[in-house]
Design a protein around this motif. Sequence first.
Motif, mmCIF file in Angstrom:
data_model
loop_
_atom_site.group_PDB
_atom_site.id
_atom_site.type_symbol
_atom_site.label_atom_id
_atom_site.label_comp_id
_atom_site.label_asym_id
_atom_site.label_seq_id
_atom_site.Cartn_x
_atom_site.Cartn_y
_atom_site.Cartn_z
ATOM 1 N N GLU A 193 41.101 35.533 1.101
ATOM 2 C CA GLU A 193 39.656 35.328 1.052
ATOM 3 C C GLU A 193 39.029 35.275 2.441
ATOM 4 O O GLU A 193 37.868 35.663 2.619
ATOM 5 N N SER A 194 39.767 34.806 3.431
ATOM 6 C CA SER A 194 39.206 34.717 4.779
ATOM 7 C C SER A 194 38.776 36.085 5.299
ATOM 8 O O SER A 194 37.794 36.195 6.054
ATOM 9 N N GLU A 195 39.478 37.149 4.887
ATOM 10 C CA GLU A 195 39.081 38.502 5.283
ATOM 11 C C GLU A 195 37.724 38.856 4.691
ATOM 12 O O GLU A 195 36.899 39.513 5.334
ATOM 13 N N VAL A 196 37.488 38.415 3.466
ATOM 14 C CA VAL A 196 36.225 38.707 2.787
ATOM 15 C C VAL A 196 35.086 37.911 3.409
ATOM 16 O O VAL A 196 33.962 38.406 3.540
ATOM 17 N N VAL A 197 35.359 36.674 3.807
ATOM 18 C CA VAL A 197 34.340 35.865 4.465
ATOM 19 C C VAL A 197 33.824 36.581 5.710
ATOM 20 O O VAL A 197 32.610 36.627 5.966
ATOM 21 N N ASP A 198 34.733 37.168 6.466
ATOM 22 C CA ASP A 198 34.323 37.913 7.666
ATOM 23 C C ASP A 198 33.459 39.120 7.301
ATOM 24 O O ASP A 198 32.446 39.395 7.953
ATOM 25 N N LEU A 199 33.846 39.840 6.245
ATOM 26 C CA LEU A 199 33.068 41.005 5.818
ATOM 27 C C LEU A 199 31.681 40.594 5.339
ATOM 28 O O LEU A 199 30.691 41.302 5.576
ATOM 29 N N ALA A 200 31.602 39.447 4.674
ATOM 30 C CA ALA A 200 30.331 39.013 4.090
ATOM 31 C C ALA A 200 29.269 38.771 5.148
ATOM 32 O O ALA A 200 28.061 38.930 4.874
ATOM 33 N N GLN A 201 29.671 38.406 6.334
ATOM 34 C CA GLN A 201 28.696 38.138 7.391
ATOM 35 C C GLN A 201 27.904 39.389 7.768
ATOM 36 O O GLN A 201 26.790 39.292 8.289
ATOM 37 N N ARG A 202 28.460 40.558 7.481
ATOM 38 C CA ARG A 202 27.766 41.806 7.792
ATOM 39 C C ARG A 202 26.510 41.981 6.946
ATOM 40 O O ARG A 202 25.591 42.727 7.306
ATOM 41 N N TYR A 203 26.482 41.316 5.768
ATOM 42 C CA TYR A 203 25.417 41.566 4.794
ATOM 43 C C TYR A 203 24.478 40.371 4.615
ATOM 44 O O TYR A 203 23.619 40.393 3.735
ATOM 45 N N ARG A 204 24.645 39.366 5.469
ATOM 46 C CA ARG A 204 23.817 38.164 5.298
ATOM 47 C C ARG A 204 22.329 38.486 5.404
ATOM 48 O O ARG A 204 21.513 37.938 4.676
ATOM 49 N N PHE A 205 21.971 39.390 6.298
ATOM 50 C CA PHE A 205 20.557 39.715 6.497
ATOM 51 C C PHE A 205 20.239 41.156 6.100
ATOM 52 O O PHE A 205 19.202 41.695 6.475
ATOM 53 N N ALA A 206 21.121 41.772 5.338
ATOM 54 C CA ALA A 206 20.900 43.160 4.922
ATOM 55 C C ALA A 206 19.713 43.243 3.962
ATOM 56 O O ALA A 206 19.427 42.307 3.214
ATOM 57 N N PRO A 257 24.305 49.879 5.602
ATOM 58 C CA PRO A 257 25.605 49.366 5.170
ATOM 59 C C PRO A 257 26.069 50.059 3.889
ATOM 60 O O PRO A 257 25.314 50.169 2.919
ATOM 61 N N VAL A 258 27.300 50.543 3.914
ATOM 62 C CA VAL A 258 27.886 51.229 2.758
ATOM 63 C C VAL A 258 29.258 50.619 2.483
ATOM 64 O O VAL A 258 30.049 50.404 3.406
ATOM 65 N N VAL A 259 29.532 50.339 1.219
ATOM 66 C CA VAL A 259 30.854 49.897 0.792
ATOM 67 C C VAL A 259 31.434 50.986 -0.092
ATOM 68 O O VAL A 259 30.804 51.396 -1.079
ATOM 69 N N GLN A 322 34.475 38.219 -4.543
ATOM 70 C CA GLN A 322 34.410 37.244 -3.454
ATOM 71 C C GLN A 322 33.318 37.602 -2.459
ATOM 72 O O GLN A 322 32.637 36.718 -1.922
ATOM 73 N N LEU A 323 33.129 38.898 -2.218
ATOM 74 C CA LEU A 323 32.069 39.334 -1.311
ATOM 75 C C LEU A 323 30.706 38.918 -1.845
ATOM 76 O O LEU A 323 29.872 38.383 -1.102
ATOM 77 N N ALA A 324 30.459 39.162 -3.131
ATOM 78 C CA ALA A 324 29.192 38.750 -3.729
ATOM 79 C C ALA A 324 28.993 37.242 -3.593
ATOM 80 O O ALA A 324 27.896 36.760 -3.259
ATOM 81 N N TYR A 325 30.061 36.495 -3.832
ATOM 82 C CA TYR A 325 29.993 35.028 -3.728
ATOM 83 C C TYR A 325 29.627 34.602 -2.316
ATOM 84 O O TYR A 325 28.704 33.791 -2.118
ATOM 85 N N SER A 330 26.041 32.519 1.917
ATOM 86 C CA SER A 330 25.523 32.607 3.286
ATOM 87 C C SER A 330 24.005 32.681 3.311
ATOM 88 O O SER A 330 23.376 32.347 4.321
ATOM 89 N N ARG A 331 23.410 33.084 2.192
ATOM 90 C CA ARG A 331 21.954 33.164 2.102
ATOM 91 C C ARG A 331 21.344 31.878 1.563
ATOM 92 O O ARG A 331 20.139 31.815 1.297
ATOM 93 N N GLY A 332 22.175 30.880 1.345
ATOM 94 C CA GLY A 332 21.675 29.593 0.879
ATOM 95 C C GLY A 332 21.308 29.572 -0.585
ATOM 96 O O GLY A 332 20.501 28.729 -1.015
#
Length: 348
Positions: A193-206, A257-259, A322-325, A330-332
């Motif tokens: 999951e820690s890998e996903v947490v890092d990826l999620a930061q890319r989309y916090r303000f997308a 951003p593209v997944v 996990q990314l969606a979560y 991260s967006r509160g």
Amino acid sequence: MSDAKPGEIMAREIAEQPAVLERILTEGLPRIREAAERVKAAQPRFALLTARGTSDNAAYYAKYLMEIALGLPVGLTSMSTTTAYHAEPDLRDVLCLTVSQSGGSPDLVAHTEMAKARGGLTLAVTNVAGSPVNQASELSLDVLAGPELALPATKTYTAELLTLWLLVDALRGGDGSAAKALPELAAGVLARESEVVDLAQRYRFASRLVLTARGYSYPTVREAALKIMETSYLPAHAFSGADLLHGPLAMVDNVSPVVAVAAEGAGGTALEPVLERLHERGADLVVVGSAEHVAGATAGFVLPSGIPEELSPILEILPLQQLAYHVTMSRGLNPDAPRALAKVTQTH
């Protein structure tokens, strides 16, 4: 749900998935084989799949499975033909399979009742034994996910995928053994999951997100886009790689951003020209898939190797859940209870 911390329930249900997969492989398999024998005896000439929301993406996966593994023509129901226009098609020799987490949506029930009355062999795949859809169907399968309290479906989705795969595998004469490693593999994926947490930061303000895949992985990006939209409210657009090249690629630029999901197998290979075009556009590209495909991306998540392509969707959706979560957290926001959603959608 009010006593739980924001996100606590969704996180717990994501984590339950290896145990759910194990339960299906042990407790659920005999009933799935019985249903397969009934379907075999009926010798359907066509299959018609009925579902909404997350279950619709599971049905889309079943469409790929049945057409590829069984050579059976498959269609997806437009339920308004029954509920709004009162159509009564001839469904003799047709397998009418309804997939639903709750089995309670009125349009699903109405279409199932019509299908049975018009000669179809009706089979319900749900997470609620005795639901209205189950009662309306001749055959039913419980996906054994247990109560799902978070509004976004997670464990019921992978439970539906495995149940549908085991059904198709039994129909082609398989014993389900190819899926035995899934619970352990799923636990391994979720533990990263820690890998996903890092990826999620890319989309916090997308402001938007594009997802793409081909083949068996296309239902995965549809489901991932739905999870992201309903939890974080981030507009997420899912495209088949082929469809992305037919126009929507124009909206992708060097800040987009593209997944992409590119697992081992024919679907990942077919997506390679799309990945090349995305590179040319300078897209911020994250790939979930094989090590080979992840290596050429901006960032990514490598899936376990050696998994049959048709089973890969059960694993590849896990880091995307996990990314969606984590994007939502991260967006509160609270992913357990997205605004304007209910567990049973009352569509008619």
